[in-house]
Design a protein around this motif. Structure first.
Motif, PDB file in Angstrom:
ATOM      1  N   LEU A   1      11.038 -14.040   4.437  1.00 29.81           N
ATOM      2  CA  LEU A   1       9.730 -13.385   4.355  1.00 29.81           C
ATOM      3  C   LEU A   1       8.672 -14.453   4.103  1.00 29.81           C
TER       4      LEU A   1
ATOM      5  N   ILE B   1       3.566 -11.163   2.507  1.00 34.87           N
ATOM      6  CA  ILE B   1       3.530  -9.718   2.345  1.00 34.87           C
ATOM      7  C   ILE B   1       2.219  -9.327   1.662  1.00 34.87           C
TER       8      ILE B   1
ATOM      9  N   ILE C   1       1.424  -1.719   4.464  1.00 35.61           N
ATOM     10  CA  ILE C   1       2.294  -2.888   4.372  1.00 35.61           C
ATOM     11  C   ILE C   1       2.003  -3.815   5.547  1.00 35.61           C
TER      12      ILE C   1
ATOM     13  N   ALA D   1       3.392  -7.470   6.823  1.00 34.59           N
ATOM     14  CA  ALA D   1       4.432  -8.455   6.521  1.00 34.59           C
ATOM     15  C   ALA D   1       4.632  -9.424   7.679  1.00 34.59           C
TER      16      ALA D   1
ATOM     17  N   HIS E   1      12.628  -1.264   6.137  1.00 36.53           N
ATOM     18  CA  HIS E   1      11.841  -1.418   4.911  1.00 36.53           C
ATOM     19  C   HIS E   1      11.351  -0.058   4.415  1.00 36.53           C
TER      20      HIS E   1
ATOM     21  N   SER F   1       8.860  -7.035  -2.568  1.00 38.63           N
ATOM     22  CA  SER F   1       7.526  -7.578  -2.804  1.00 38.63           C
ATOM     23  C   SER F   1       7.427  -8.136  -4.220  1.00 38.63           C
TER      24      SER F   1
END
Length: 212
Positions: free
Chosen positions: A4, A7, A25, A27, A46, A109
């Motif tokens: 990741l 975010i 969200i 990302a 997710h 997160s």
């Protein structure tokens, strides 16, 4: 191994509450590294889960999870935006990312989002009586349940203009209306409004109490 990169949760804050019904969200995932490139992002499952809950692989991959799939032959970088409806509570975003080689990574997160859209309710009052000294005495008390918590109250006498007021913790006040005010309006009305922490929004509508 995919990672990741970034975010963004909107709204999001470790300290503030929000009167919102959804969370956005945004990302960005990557399958590249300083040591070379991987097989590329395949897909990301997710969703939002109550803070303190740690979902496992099957829970994140459940049919109700949100899913973002790479639409090209090789996604070294994969970005997506999603809007997820939520109820009141504290929410953490969790994901499971899978690359084309089948490698998977679960993460979450770094922050949570606290939501409170429920109006506080009056447990007692508002009541308005004539005191022993001939003045008016108003009492009230509200409760916000498991929400963001009461900051205090705004109140007015024969008015609904609250914009310049500062919340007070007082639940009882005494006052004597002016002669002109009584002549114009008759018995006065006291109008308290609970003031809650979520976005500093006044909830619910003003409630009135009158003398007989």
């Amino acid at each position: 191994m995919p990672i990741l990169e970034d975010i963004q949760m909107t709204p999001s804050s470790q300290e503030s509450w929000f009167a919102e019904s959804s969370i956005r969200i945004s990302a960005t995932f990557s399958d590249a590294s300083p040591w070379g490139t991987g097989s590329g992002i395949d897909r990301i499952w997710h969703g939002l889960y109550p803070s303190g809950i740690v979902p496992n692989e099957s829970e994140i991959k459940n049919p109700n999870s949100h899913l973002s799939i790479c639409q090209t032959d090789s996604c070294m970088v994969h970005e997506f935006n999603d809007i997820i409806d939520v109820s009141d509570g504290s929410w953490m975003w969790w994901y499971l990312v899978k690359d084309q080689s089948g490698n998977e990574l679960i993460g979450h997160s770094p922050t949570h989002t606290m939501i409170d859209t429920t109006s506080p309710t009056f447990m007692s009052g508002p009541d308005l009586i004539i005191g022993q000294q001939g003045d008016f005495v108003a009492t009230w008390e509200a409760d916000d349940g498991e929400g963001s918590g009461l900051i205090g109250y705004l109140y007015q006498i024969d008015s609904c203009e609250f914009t310049e007021q500062i919340p007070t913790l007082a639940t009882t006040i005494s006052f004597t209306p002016s002669t002109s005010q009584t002549a114009l309006t008759g018995p006065p009305a006291i109008i308290p409004v609970p003031f809650v922490a979520a976005l500093n929004i006044i909830l619910p509508e003003p409630s009135l109490a009158f003398t007989s």
